[in-house]
Design a protein around this motif. Structure first.
Motif, PDB file in Angstrom:
ATOM      1  N   ILE A 170      45.245 -21.067  72.709  1.00 42.24           N
ATOM      2  CA  ILE A 170      46.675 -21.368  73.275  1.00 42.24           C
ATOM      3  C   ILE A 170      47.260 -21.392  74.819  1.00 42.24           C
ATOM      4  O   ILE A 170      47.983 -21.648  75.159  1.00 42.24           O
ATOM      5  N   ALA A 171      46.291 -19.444  75.194  1.00 44.40           N
ATOM      6  CA  ALA A 171      46.535 -19.456  76.439  1.00 44.40           C
ATOM      7  C   ALA A 171      46.850 -20.284  77.531  1.00 44.40           C
ATOM      8  O   ALA A 171      46.751 -21.220  78.339  1.00 44.40           O
ATOM      9  N   ALA A 172      45.652 -21.454  77.842  1.00 48.05           N
ATOM     10  CA  ALA A 172      45.194 -22.591  78.154  1.00 48.05           C
ATOM     11  C   ALA A 172      46.554 -23.739  78.186  1.00 48.05           C
ATOM     12  O   ALA A 172      47.167 -24.008  78.543  1.00 48.05           O
ATOM     13  N   ASP A 173      46.923 -23.830  77.053  1.00 43.16           N
ATOM     14  CA  ASP A 173      48.402 -24.806  76.636  1.00 43.16           C
ATOM     15  C   ASP A 173      49.114 -24.324  77.073  1.00 43.16           C
ATOM     16  O   ASP A 173      50.142 -25.093  77.419  1.00 43.16           O
TER      17      ASP A 173
ATOM     18  N   SER B 197      52.546 -26.345  83.428  1.00 41.43           N
ATOM     19  CA  SER B 197      52.687 -27.336  84.586  1.00 41.43           C
ATOM     20  C   SER B 197      53.428 -28.752  84.771  1.00 41.43           C
ATOM     21  O   SER B 197      53.853 -29.914  85.705  1.00 41.43           O
ATOM     22  N   LEU B 198      54.604 -29.026  83.374  1.00 43.02           N
ATOM     23  CA  LEU B 198      54.744 -30.329  82.923  1.00 43.02           C
ATOM     24  C   LEU B 198      56.750 -29.947  83.554  1.00 43.02           C
ATOM     25  O   LEU B 198      56.778 -28.778  83.446  1.00 43.02           O
ATOM     26  N   PRO B 199      57.184 -31.046  83.396  1.00 44.35           N
ATOM     27  CA  PRO B 199      58.361 -31.125  84.011  1.00 44.35           C
ATOM     28  C   PRO B 199      59.363 -30.323  82.888  1.00 44.35           C
ATOM     29  O   PRO B 199      59.013 -30.897  82.061  1.00 44.35           O
ATOM     30  N   LYS B 200      60.178 -29.192  83.711  1.00 42.98           N
ATOM     31  CA  LYS B 200      61.312 -29.442  82.931  1.00 42.98           C
ATOM     32  C   LYS B 200      62.236 -29.560  82.328  1.00 42.98           C
ATOM     33  O   LYS B 200      63.151 -29.957  83.848  1.00 42.98           O
ATOM     34  N   LEU B 201      62.701 -29.829  81.469  1.00 40.53           N
ATOM     35  CA  LEU B 201      64.458 -29.840  81.586  1.00 40.53           C
ATOM     36  C   LEU B 201      64.838 -28.910  80.362  1.00 40.53           C
ATOM     37  O   LEU B 201      64.605 -29.040  79.223  1.00 40.53           O
TER      38      LEU B 201
ATOM     39  N   GLU C  69      57.405 -28.588  89.762  1.00 40.49           N
ATOM     40  CA  GLU C  69      56.390 -28.903  90.864  1.00 40.49           C
ATOM     41  C   GLU C  69      55.443 -30.211  91.123  1.00 40.49           C
ATOM     42  O   GLU C  69      54.631 -29.798  90.496  1.00 40.49           O
ATOM     43  N   PHE C  70      55.114 -30.686  92.312  1.00 39.34           N
ATOM     44  CA  PHE C  70      54.294 -31.440  92.208  1.00 39.34           C
ATOM     45  C   PHE C  70      52.836 -30.910  92.558  1.00 39.34           C
ATOM     46  O   PHE C  70      53.003 -30.123  94.028  1.00 39.34           O
TER      47      PHE C  70
END
Length: 471
Positions: free
Chosen positions: A101-104, A110-114, A142-143
């Motif tokens: 779960i910590a890895a997930d 790291s994905l875009p947030k909306l 963040e790229f």
């Protein structure tokens, strides 16, 4: 305090000089930052070119259900129950889930947030009531140009693999503990049976002494000495019984059963336990299959990846934020007019002393993890070497004891023949039988030690688990 230069080209266009200065600063920062990190390699460890005894090639001869080699169906049942009921193993399994779960979580971060927002407002004034509908959203991303975020995710994944290896180590320990404790109970049952026979022999000798004292053939001290030995043997019998009860309680805990609720039948004494012959070979696969070493190396890799992430913190961070929205006093016209804003930005760390400090901290963590790995390797060498020495020595001891028992068996047969011819007394026969029983007790002790050492060897060689390439 963190000091950074932030450039947000969303509004007034910057001057050409500012553009040049920022680009120049960015190039200089990237050029000067120490962010290079070589590919991970296994830490150097002390080598073990030779062993005092032959070591099995566990890759070829040890299967995952190695305990089945003892040929004891009751042990197979106990192991199966333990794997289902042991709480330590269940907790290790839960730790795997927590690490996953910590890895997930890091991957999701790291994905875009909306973030959307819908609202309706009521406004009352002297002219009446006005409803206002609004729909807005904000987004940020963040790229990961340099791979900084990826390093953090990889570190979490390495820790996940380490917890998997922890579970295998717990699995091996559980099966080893169950096997050793069961063999101990079997040994104690046999010793209790032999001790009862020894007490019977002692009583027979005591009866003869009591008859002889009435005839004036022996002194009172001889009878008292024999009675003292009788009490000593009874005390030893009680101690063996106590040890068996304690061992049974410990076995129950390993199975996840309340102490006192498990009863290992003593009728198993008649069934022999096979001590498997482990073929000899090379120690080439020792370090690549022990789960404790695998877990520790994964933790070295995780620390190494965090160090890489800390170094990449010195480089600029590029991100994109977006926001937009629409509002109307009529819900049907809500989507007729809308606005959208984009704001790319770059954050350049310059005077942030905490970054350098964090790098030094992570360098120390890598060194600590590597030293812990080397310590685990050294301990593995000790465990295998000690087990091999014990097995080799006790096999020789058992052969010596077997010769002693064989000789005493011959003496026992001869003295019984002499008893029939009236050449010896019944007392001498009982004394020989008592010595024979004592020698058989020693054989039982050695057999139990051989079983325990064989279990330790299987555990020390990593059981039947395959090799793992940590990368």
């Amino acid at each position: 305090m963190k000091k950074a230069i932030t450039y947000s080209p969303g509004g007034v266009a910057p001057s050409q000089a500012l553009h040049f200065g920022l680009v120049f600063l960015l190039v200089q920062l990237v050029a000067c930052a120490d962010v290079m990190q070589p590919d991970y390699s296994q830490p150097n460890t002390p080598q073990k070119p030779a062993w005092q005894a032959s070591i099995p090639d566990s890759k070829e001869v040890i299967r995952p259900d190695w305990w089945a080699g003892f040929g004891d169906s009751y042990l197979d049942t106990l192991v199966e129950r333990a794997l289902e009921g042991d709480y330590d193993l269940k907790m290790l399994a839960t730790r795997i889930e927590v690490a996953a779960i910590a890895a997930d979580i890091d991957k999701a971060a790291s994905l875009p947030k909306l973030t959307p927002d819908v609202s309706k407002q009521f406004q009352r004034d002297p002219t009446g009531t006005t409803d206002t509908y609004s729909l807005s959203f904000s987004s940020s991303w963040e790229f990961d140009i340099w791979g900084r975020v990826k390093k953090g995710i990889e570190s979490k994944e390495s820790e996940f693999h380490a917890t998997e290896a922890d579970w295998i180590a717990g699995y091996l320990k559980l099966v080893s503990d169950v096997s050793s404790k069961y063999f101990e109970i079997r040994k104690l049952d046999q010793q209790i049976e032999q001790q009862k026979k020894s007490i019977i022999q002692n009583n027979k000798i005591l009866v003869i002494y009591q008859q002889q004292i009435s005839e004036g053939l022996v002194s009172r001290s001889k009878v008292l000495q024999q009675e003292a030995e009788y009490h000593s043997k009874n005390k030893d019998l009680l101690e063996l019984t106590r040890q068996r009860d304690i061992a049974e309680n410990l076995l129950a805990t390993l199975l996840g059963v309340p102490s006192g609720e498990l009863e290992v039948p003593s009728t198993l004494n008649g069934e022999s336990i096979k001590i498997p012959d482990v073929p000899v070979g090379l120690p080439s696969t020792l370090l690549s299959r022990r789960p404790d070493l695998i877990a520790q190396e994964y933790r070295v890799l995780a620390a190494y990846q965090l160090l890489g992430q800390a170094k990449l913190e010195q480089l600029p961070k590029f991100s994109l934020t977006a926001d937009g929205g629409v509002s109307s006093d009529r819900l049907s016209q809500l989507l007729n007019k809308w606005s959208l804003g984009l704001a790319p930005s770059v954050s350049i760390p310059i005077f942030d002393a905490s970054i350098k400090t964090n790098i030094r901290s992570n360098e120390a963590q890598v060194k600590l993890a590597e030293d812990q790995y080397r310590k685990t390797v050294i301990k593995a060498f000790e465990e295998v070497e000690n087990t091999l020495v014990n097995l080799s020595s006790r096999k020789i001891q058992r052969k010596t004891l077997e010769k002693q028992v064989d000789n005493l068996e011959i003496v026992n047969r001869n003295i019984n023949l002499q008893l029939k011819e009236g050449l010896v007394s019944q007392l001498e026969v009982f004394e020989v039988e008592r010595t024979l029983l004592s020698a058989k007790q020693s054989v039982l002790e050695i057999d139990q030690q051989l079983l325990a050492d064989t279990v330790k060897l299987y555990k020390a060689l990593g059981g039947g688990w395959p090799e793992v390439d940590v990368k």
